[in-house]
Design a protein around this motif. Structure first.
Motif, mmCIF file in Angstrom:
data_model
loop_
_atom_site.group_PDB
_atom_site.id
_atom_site.type_symbol
_atom_site.label_atom_id
_atom_site.label_comp_id
_atom_site.label_asym_id
_atom_site.label_seq_id
_atom_site.Cartn_x
_atom_site.Cartn_y
_atom_site.Cartn_z
ATOM 1 N N THR A 47 -5.348 7.413 -5.350
ATOM 2 C CA THR A 47 -5.449 6.291 -4.418
ATOM 3 C C THR A 47 -6.750 6.342 -3.635
ATOM 4 N N LEU A 48 -7.130 7.525 -3.172
ATOM 5 C CA LEU A 48 -8.380 7.657 -2.422
ATOM 6 C C LEU A 48 -9.576 7.307 -3.298
ATOM 7 N N VAL A 66 0.444 4.333 -2.845
ATOM 8 C CA VAL A 66 0.235 5.772 -2.615
ATOM 9 C C VAL A 66 1.336 6.584 -3.276
ATOM 10 N N PHE A 102 -2.137 10.805 -3.863
ATOM 11 C CA PHE A 102 -3.225 10.774 -2.881
ATOM 12 C C PHE A 102 -4.612 10.795 -3.513
ATOM 13 N N PHE A 144 0.810 -1.215 0.000
ATOM 14 C CA PHE A 144 0.000 0.000 0.000
ATOM 15 C C PHE A 144 0.847 1.270 0.000
ATOM 16 N N TYR A 167 -8.060 1.414 5.140
ATOM 17 C CA TYR A 167 -7.410 1.847 3.900
ATOM 18 C C TYR A 167 -7.535 3.353 3.714
ATOM 19 N N VAL A 209 -9.607 3.493 -3.671
ATOM 20 C CA VAL A 209 -10.095 2.847 -2.446
ATOM 21 C C VAL A 209 -11.612 2.947 -2.368
ATOM 22 N N THR A 262 -4.327 5.779 3.554
ATOM 23 C CA THR A 262 -4.115 6.683 2.418
ATOM 24 C C THR A 262 -3.784 8.090 2.883
ATOM 25 N N ASP A 290 -0.323 8.087 4.731
ATOM 26 C CA ASP A 290 0.785 7.926 3.794
ATOM 27 C C ASP A 290 1.002 9.194 2.970
ATOM 28 N N TYR A 291 -0.080 9.852 2.609
ATOM 29 C CA TYR A 291 0.053 11.106 1.857
ATOM 30 C C TYR A 291 0.686 12.192 2.721
#
Length: 644
Positions: free
Chosen positions: A54-55, A46, A51, A42, A257, A58, A261, A264-265
């Motif tokens: 990925t969002l 990202v 971001f 994951f 998740y 998800v 996300t 991680d961003y």
């Protein structure tokens, strides 16, 4: 899955509370969704997609999973008496779609098993690389060797019965949650970046696709949404709590998740903005490397092996059920089960061999593409069929028709966009199997009626056995009536009233006590009257069965019917008679026999219904005439019924 035997493990949920059932469903659904992607790829997803993308992926993944899981819960709740994926689909849909879709889902589960074990092998090789260990080349050959060993371990776990499997699953899920918490905390407090070491693909059969393409990144993420159809595999003892457990699992996974996300961003943004504290960064990366990487790799290995055991068991049971169906006689040798648990050992060995061959293709980055395409195609088929069922029956609590149709179309387009060749491959498998089954079923339908009746008999008998073995906790009360009607043509009002109670949804038996001693002549009369009763009921559109016996006394005959009528759980629990009109003018023997019939019902502990129709009663025999004279003989009445 098969439930022909009642093991001690199967009996525990009945003693436990509903929370245990909810927890079992929750763990079976949430474990594969969190095990692989969140801890394996994951962070890279990202970084590669960004971001916003990925969002959005998800949200799209879990929206598809939620709608498909909603449809699966609808199927389970409508056919809660069925056990296993194939039987549930056969009870819900037509035969050709159910079996063809089961073949597609079998391929999905087989690919998922290979993906899980390859992911576990990658985690093991990551541990080896931490200590600078190489088995063969440190690349795909090592991956194949480790995945083959893990496949044999998975096969052994599928064959060995573990009474504490529930506690093992709970323990591994707790470890997974701790690993996820460590991963998110390392991102939140920025004491290093956690990433699994990717295996080199220089010895792979297929080169890895470019990691910067959106379809590749989406393929790496979509295995997180694989539990949409898992509910259809769950045994009948858990199906009542399946919706709650599945929806909570999807919600929890989506929350994890989404949080990963965002964090991680934020970590990526902070890393690009503040890159000056080199000494602190090196120390934090050392802490992350020691305290998170290796333990997380161990957790990923355990979680992936557990998920592979679950999917391989589901896969073997589906193959066994397909082999046992009448349309797959050529695979009948795969239908044999061993031990009291009916373990499909032959199916397990064959599927494990195929799975090892699939795992030899390459790493997770390669296997996640067929995984995603196959599951997207299966979701598209399932949601489209639910859409068709919703059109024919708007009352079922499935997703709205436009939602199911939209999700089906989006899944189909996404599978083509991910890899059109694999989408065409799985579509050909479904189309060929559907056409073959349709041809077989049409050929059987064109045979004579005797062969069709023979083909229905095993199915009905199997359903009778399943009904008999249904646990007491899931049995519901149904009014099953034994109506002492005599000839139904002589008392049509009484028969119609009894049918208005059952309405064709429960058992109704019309008992006819022929006042004769049993002999060869009376047996022939009994068979004749029995056939005529059923013909009369069918012509009048009354869903009931006829039961004629020979006995000189009415009370004795009613007692015999109470003891012998029905089969298995389809036995009368209510005795229904008409009120004895003109009882004050009847003889004592007649009144005594009538009273004895009522007493027998109480002695048998069944319900009793006495229906009265003012003064006239229900018997219309006096209005039935033959050659101008009233009919009083049973044979004459039988001939009259035959003419009617």
């Amino acid at each position: 899955m098969p439930s022909s035997t009642a093991s001690s493990e199967d009996c525990t949920p009945e003693v436990s509370t509903a929370w245990m059932n909810w927890k079992d469903v929750f763990l079976q659904c949430v474990q594969p969704m969190l095990a692989v992607v969140l801890l394996l790829r994951f962070s890279s997803i990202v970084d590669e997609a960004g971001f916003p993308t990925t969002l959005m992926m998800v949200f799209f993944t879990f929206l598809i999973t939620f709608v498909t899981g909603w449809s699966s819960c609808t199927v389970v709740s409508r056919k809660s008496s069925e056990v296993g994926f194939v039987k549930t689909m056969l009870a819900y849909s037509n035969t050709e779609f159910a079996l063809s879709f089961s073949i597609v889902y079998l391929i999905c589960l087989l690919t998922a098993t290979s993906t899980f074990l390859t992911s576990a092998a990658e985690a093991v090789l990551h541990i080896f690389s931490t200590f600078s260990l190489e088995l063969l080349d440190g690349a795909t050959h090592d991956l194949r060797l480790v995945s083959s060993v893990l496949s044999l371990i998975t096969l052994g776990l599928c064959l060995v019965r573990n009474r504490n499997a529930r506690y093992v699953r709970t323990f591994i899920f707790a470890l997974t949650c701790i690993a996820i918490a460590l991963h998110l905390s390392s991102v939140m407090f920025r004491y290093g970046e956690y990433k699994m070491h990717r295996v080199s693909d220089r010895n792979a059969m297929i080169p890895s696709p470019p990691s910067d393409e959106i379809n590749t990144v989406f393929s790496q993420l979509f295995p997180a949404g694989m539990c949409g159809l898992t509910i259809l595999n769950i045994g009948s003892k858990l199906q009542n709590s399946a919706p709650r457990g599945a929806f909570v699992a999807i919600t929890v996974s989506a929350g994890f998740y989404g949080a990963a996300t965002i964090l991680d961003y934020m970590e990526f943004f902070a890393r690009t903005s503040h890159s000056n504290s080199t000494q602190t960064t090196e120390y934090n990366e050392f802490l992350s490397y020691i305290y998170t990487t290796v333990p997380m790799a161990i957790v990923v290995t355990l979680a992936c092996v557990l998920s592979a055991v679950t999917t391989l068991k589901y896969c073997s049971v589906i193959l066994q059920s397909l082999s046992r169906s009448n349309q797959c006689r050529c695979f009948l040798w795969l239908a044999k089960g061993y031990s009291k648990r009916d373990i499909p050992i032959r199916c397990l060995f064959i599927l494990s061999t195929i799975q090892i061959l699939i795992s030899a293709i390459g790493s997770y980055d390669i296997l996640c593409i067929p995984f995603t395409v196959f599951y997207l195609f299966a979701y598209a088929l399932f949601n489209f069929y639910v859409f068709l069922v919703k059109l024919s029956d708007p009352e079922i609590p499935s997703p709205p028709t436009l939602v199911s149709l939209s999700i089906a179309a989006v899944c189909f387009l996404a599978s083509i966009y991910t890899n059109r060749h694999l989408a065409l491959f799985i579509a050909l498998i479904f189309g060929i199997s559907y056409c073959c089954l349709l041809y077989i079923l049409r050929r059987e339908s064109n045979d004579d009626g005797e062969e069709c009746a023979k083909s229905m008999y095993p199915t009905v008998l199997e359903q009778m056995h399943e009904l008999q073995q249904e646990p007491d906790s899931r049995r519901h009360y149904h009014p099953q009536i034994l109506l002492l009607s005599g000839s139904p043509a002589a008392r049509p009002g009484l028969v119609d009233f009894a049918h208005s109670i059952t309405r064709g949804k429960s058992l109704l038996i019309c008992g006819y006590i022929i006042p004769q001693d049993p002999c060869s002549r009376s047996y022939l009369l009994q068979l004749k009257i029995d056939k005529q009763i059923n013909d009369w009921l069918r012509a009048r559109e009354v869903n009931a069965f006829g039961a004629a016996i020979c006995c000189t006394k009415q009370a004795t005959g009613a007692n015999i019917l109470l003891q012998t009528a029905g089969l298995g759980r389809l036995r009368p629990n209510i005795l229904m008679v008409g009120f004895k009109t003109g009882w004050e003018k009847q003889s004592k023997e007649t009144i005594s026999e009538y009273f004895q019939m009522l007493s027998n019902a109480f002695d048998k502990q069944v319900g009793l219904i006495v229906f009265r129709n003012e003064i006239t009663g229900f018997d219309v025999t006096s209005s039935i005439r033959k050659n101008g004279a009233p009919i009083n003989d049973d044979e004459d009445l039988a001939e009259y019924v035959d003419r009617v």
